[in-house]
Design a protein around this motif. Structure first.
Motif, PDB file in Angstrom:
ATOM      1  N   LEU A 207       1.108  10.942  -3.266  1.00  0.00           N
ATOM      2  CA  LEU A 207       1.847  12.242  -2.906  1.00  0.00           C
ATOM      3  C   LEU A 207       2.443  12.904  -4.068  1.00  0.00           C
ATOM      4  O   LEU A 207       2.411  14.088  -3.990  1.00  0.00           O
TER       5      LEU A 207
ATOM      6  N   GLU B 201      -6.835   3.674  10.990  1.00  0.00           N
ATOM      7  CA  GLU B 201      -5.442   3.742  10.445  1.00  0.00           C
ATOM      8  C   GLU B 201      -5.485   3.903   9.072  1.00  0.00           C
ATOM      9  O   GLU B 201      -4.492   4.229   8.510  1.00  0.00           O
ATOM     10  N   LYS B 202      -6.244   2.985   8.437  1.00  0.00           N
ATOM     11  CA  LYS B 202      -6.131   2.845   6.884  1.00  0.00           C
ATOM     12  C   LYS B 202      -6.847   3.894   6.109  1.00  0.00           C
ATOM     13  O   LYS B 202      -7.886   4.412   6.510  1.00  0.00           O
ATOM     14  N   ARG B 203      -6.414   3.743   4.780  1.00  0.00           N
ATOM     15  CA  ARG B 203      -7.337   4.838   3.842  1.00  0.00           C
ATOM     16  C   ARG B 203      -8.386   4.100   3.703  1.00  0.00           C
ATOM     17  O   ARG B 203      -8.427   3.047   2.589  1.00  0.00           O
ATOM     18  N   GLY B 204      -9.645   4.272   4.160  1.00  0.00           N
ATOM     19  CA  GLY B 204     -10.749   3.519   4.111  1.00  0.00           C
ATOM     20  C   GLY B 204     -11.459   4.059   2.877  1.00  0.00           C
ATOM     21  O   GLY B 204     -11.829   5.308   3.171  1.00  0.00           O
TER      22      GLY B 204
ATOM     23  N   HIS C  87       1.922  16.642  -4.575  1.00  0.00           N
ATOM     24  CA  HIS C  87       2.740  17.743  -4.705  1.00  0.00           C
ATOM     25  C   HIS C  87       2.536  18.540  -6.117  1.00  0.00           C
ATOM     26  O   HIS C  87       2.734  19.797  -6.119  1.00  0.00           O
TER      27      HIS C  87
ATOM     28  N   MET D 106       6.793  15.453   3.613  1.00  0.00           N
ATOM     29  CA  MET D 106       5.828  14.773   2.739  1.00  0.00           C
ATOM     30  C   MET D 106       4.468  14.939   2.590  1.00  0.00           C
ATOM     31  O   MET D 106       3.988  15.140   1.563  1.00  0.00           O
TER      32      MET D 106
ATOM     33  N   GLU E  87     -14.047   9.379   0.504  1.00  0.00           N
ATOM     34  CA  GLU E  87     -13.037   9.110   1.349  1.00  0.00           C
ATOM     35  C   GLU E  87     -13.251   9.582   2.741  1.00  0.00           C
ATOM     36  O   GLU E  87     -12.220   9.675   3.643  1.00  0.00           O
TER      37      GLU E  87
ATOM     38  N   GLU F 284       0.462   5.131  -1.762  1.00  0.00           N
ATOM     39  CA  GLU F 284       0.528   6.317  -0.992  1.00  0.00           C
ATOM     40  C   GLU F 284       1.725   7.403  -1.633  1.00  0.00           C
ATOM     41  O   GLU F 284       1.332   8.424  -1.629  1.00  0.00           O
TER      42      GLU F 284
ATOM     43  N   SER G 277       8.984   0.719   6.826  1.00  0.00           N
ATOM     44  CA  SER G 277       9.111   2.082   6.408  1.00  0.00           C
ATOM     45  C   SER G 277       8.596   3.066   7.554  1.00  0.00           C
ATOM     46  O   SER G 277       7.483   3.609   7.291  1.00  0.00           O
TER      47      SER G 277
ATOM     48  N   ILE H 232       0.727  -1.066  -0.019  1.00  0.00           N
ATOM     49  CA  ILE H 232       0.014   0.003   0.021  1.00  0.00           C
ATOM     50  C   ILE H 232       0.899   1.221  -0.178  1.00  0.00           C
ATOM     51  O   ILE H 232       0.339   2.187  -0.439  1.00  0.00           O
ATOM     52  N   SER H 233       1.985   1.113   0.498  1.00  0.00           N
ATOM     53  CA  SER H 233       2.955   2.422   0.682  1.00  0.00           C
ATOM     54  C   SER H 233       3.153   2.941  -0.649  1.00  0.00           C
ATOM     55  O   SER H 233       3.329   4.235  -0.924  1.00  0.00           O
TER      56      SER H 233
ATOM     57  N   ILE I 110       3.464   5.389   6.888  1.00  0.00           N
ATOM     58  CA  ILE I 110       3.137   6.093   5.677  1.00  0.00           C
ATOM     59  C   ILE I 110       1.694   5.888   5.430  1.00  0.00           C
ATOM     60  O   ILE I 110       1.040   6.556   4.730  1.00  0.00           O
ATOM     61  N   GLN I 111       1.146   4.764   5.999  1.00  0.00           N
ATOM     62  CA  GLN I 111      -0.195   4.735   5.835  1.00  0.00           C
ATOM     63  C   GLN I 111      -1.033   5.740   6.374  1.00  0.00           C
ATOM     64  O   GLN I 111      -2.224   6.098   6.369  1.00  0.00           O
ATOM     65  N   GLN I 112      -0.355   6.282   7.555  1.00  0.00           N
ATOM     66  CA  GLN I 112      -1.064   7.594   8.136  1.00  0.00           C
ATOM     67  C   GLN I 112      -1.264   8.641   7.429  1.00  0.00           C
ATOM     68  O   GLN I 112      -1.910   9.714   7.809  1.00  0.00           O
ATOM     69  N   ASN I 113      -0.647   8.730   6.216  1.00  0.00           N
ATOM     70  CA  ASN I 113      -1.050  10.015   5.366  1.00  0.00           C
ATOM     71  C   ASN I 113      -2.397   9.805   5.049  1.00  0.00           C
ATOM     72  O   ASN I 113      -3.050  10.985   4.740  1.00  0.00           O
ATOM     73  N   ALA I 114      -3.299   9.078   5.253  1.00  0.00           N
ATOM     74  CA  ALA I 114      -4.727   8.810   4.764  1.00  0.00           C
ATOM     75  C   ALA I 114      -5.177   9.570   5.980  1.00  0.00           C
ATOM     76  O   ALA I 114      -6.113  10.400   5.544  1.00  0.00           O
TER      77      ALA I 114
END
Lengths: 288, 288
Positions: free
Chosen positions: A161, A269-272, A165, B18, A262, A157, B8, A153-154, B51-55
């Motif tokens: 990003l 914690e996850k992008r659900g 950016h 980031m 989203e 991400e 990571s 998953i990273s 990195i999942q915390q970006n979500a």
DNA sequence: ATGAAACTCTCACCTTGCGATAGGGTTTTC
DNA sequence: GAAAACCCTATCGCAAGGTGAGAGTTTCAT
């Protein structure tokens, strides 16, 4: 009653009531030097105001209503400079325009968010396959630097990003309010090769000002499957593909994974996400 | 390098870079419990993010862009309740409308202030007498409880306060941004009796919503005299009256003292105004 | 391996425009 | 003369962090 120099001195409470303000406010102005009581009892520290000081208070209120900060008001009152007022007011006008523009953008974003949530409520259960007509859409995106299907998953991400950016560098505001999508090239998908091609956002009119080179996703019939988790995307994509094959639907364009909402208030914690995987299928009538 | 549990983990600085944010912001979110690092070194206190915390960060940014406060965001993230989001968003929409309306009012007020200052700059010297055509005006006011000409300045202040109270009670915003006027009845003025009749504000379209019973001041030719201090009003009014008499001008309406600008950056304690005293004079052509 | 540079920690104070106490004196009113 | 109403100073709190200070940690290059 110790000191009573002039006819009508007002205690702070009377002064406050008279001007529809509060005692702390007057004390605050006193401390800032904005509105010093015309007389202060040396022994008790009691503040006494002259009724003529209403004029000064009005002036302060006036400038506040124009959006000036107390510090700005103080500087104007200290300098006795009306040119400074004009300068500040011109700045304020600019600032107000910016604020109004920002609020309008925000309003649009909230509308989108609300309808997105509504859509979520009314969407079919996860795993449901449907055939829908979807209107033309504008997208802006970048090729995926990494094939996130092949990694963890990273890497998704990171791809996301890069996109953010890019959008930030172009000065686009509220980048988080646009929903995200990814795609797989038609031929890859049809052959069962799930290799990420692009990551993009679904654009709207507000983005036209930024001179992005946007792409068009054509309208048409799409085979779709709804999912409530990013984890199930590959599984869902396979199911969708099998469905198309078994139903004899001919895939006529790139596969798209669309993030419908989203608002992940479900998993911390996850992008659900709530997803609609989709692939255009050919139903065109032959023209004669 | 003491702890390295997963592949990571990002230090706070990398996480901040980031996500185009700052280290204090991330620390702040940590303190509020909005975004706890997935791992904190027990010995050093160093924060490490997945990195999942970006979500999660994106979600927070998203809600911030919608105008939600960090506290509101926290409550949504804690409750896992999407209905709450919808409630809050609906409120936000209301709030945004109010803000936009307020900003538009403020913008108008600033425009008025700027042109008022401009007018001040371009106005003739104090004492100048002129003959001008003045357009129709709308006013809203009250009869003077006290004849402030007969007393000291404080009775004028009191009359003005009555007017302001009245406007406030009617819920009118930005009451200080309207310019003030006072009048003397035509017959009084013509006889040299200076007795305050009304105190009022010059209204504009924005006030129409408040169902005030406004009066109309008719357009026409006015004999005017410009003054830069309220102290000189009576003197100026006398001069204006003499002028009308000596020039054979026939007074055909109430005398008005119009405050052109109240931006008194010149005298600290008093209500320092720039005034245009005016009285309508008859030049009408006879219709046949 | 070591020294310097870069990074991070906590703590605390700053911003705006007041509101809300606490604890103690003063004025007014009955 | 006493109670009620009023006033004082001083401090904390608010939102969302910014900006240090002073001390410890990690990383990079030698």
């Amino acid at each position: 009653m110790r000191c009573r120099i002039e006819g009508s001195l007002l205690s702070i409470g009377k002064m406050a009531a008279m001007n529809h303000t509060t005692i702390p406010t007057l004390r605050h102005y006193d401390k800032l030097g904005l509105l010093k009581p015309s007389h202060v009892d040396i022994n008790t520290g009691y503040r006494y105001y002259d009724i003529q000081q209403n004029a000064r208070f009005d002036l302060i209120e006036y400038m506040k209503e124009l959006g000036m900060s107390l510090k700005e008001i103080a500087s104007v009152l200290d300098c006795h400079d009306s040119a400074l007022v004009e300068t500040i007011l011109a700045q304020k006008n600019e600032q107000i325009h910016r604020q109004i523009r920002g609020l309008k953008l925000r309003h649009d974003a909230i509308e989108r968010a609300i309808s997105s949530l509504e859509r979520y409520r009314k969407s079919p259960a996860t795993g449901t396959i449907s055939l829908e007509y979807i209107d033309r859409r504008l997208i802006y995106g970048i090729p995926c630097p990494e094939d996130f299907y092949a990694h963890d998953i990273s890497s998704y991400e990171r791809d996301l990003l890069y996109l953010r950016h890019d959008l930030m560098d172009k000065g686009i505001p509220q980048i988080h309010t646009y929903s995200v999508g990814t795609s797989i090239k038609k031929d890859d998908y049809a052959s069962g090769i799930f290799r990420a091609d692009r990551v993009f956002i679904f654009a709207d009119k507000a983005l036209e000002d930024y001179h992005l080179s946007m792409d068009i996703i054509d309208s048409g019939m799409y085979a779709c499957i709804y999912l409530d988790s990013y984890d199930k995307e590959i599984e869902g994509a396979s199911m969708l593909l099998s469905h198309c094959k078994s139903e004899g639907l001919s895939i006529c364009g790139d596969y798209i994974c669309e993030v419908l909402t989203e608002f992940n208030v479900f998993d911390d914690e996850k992008r659900g996400m709530f997803l609609r995987l989709q692939v255009p299928v050919d139903f065109s009538r032959k023209r004669i």
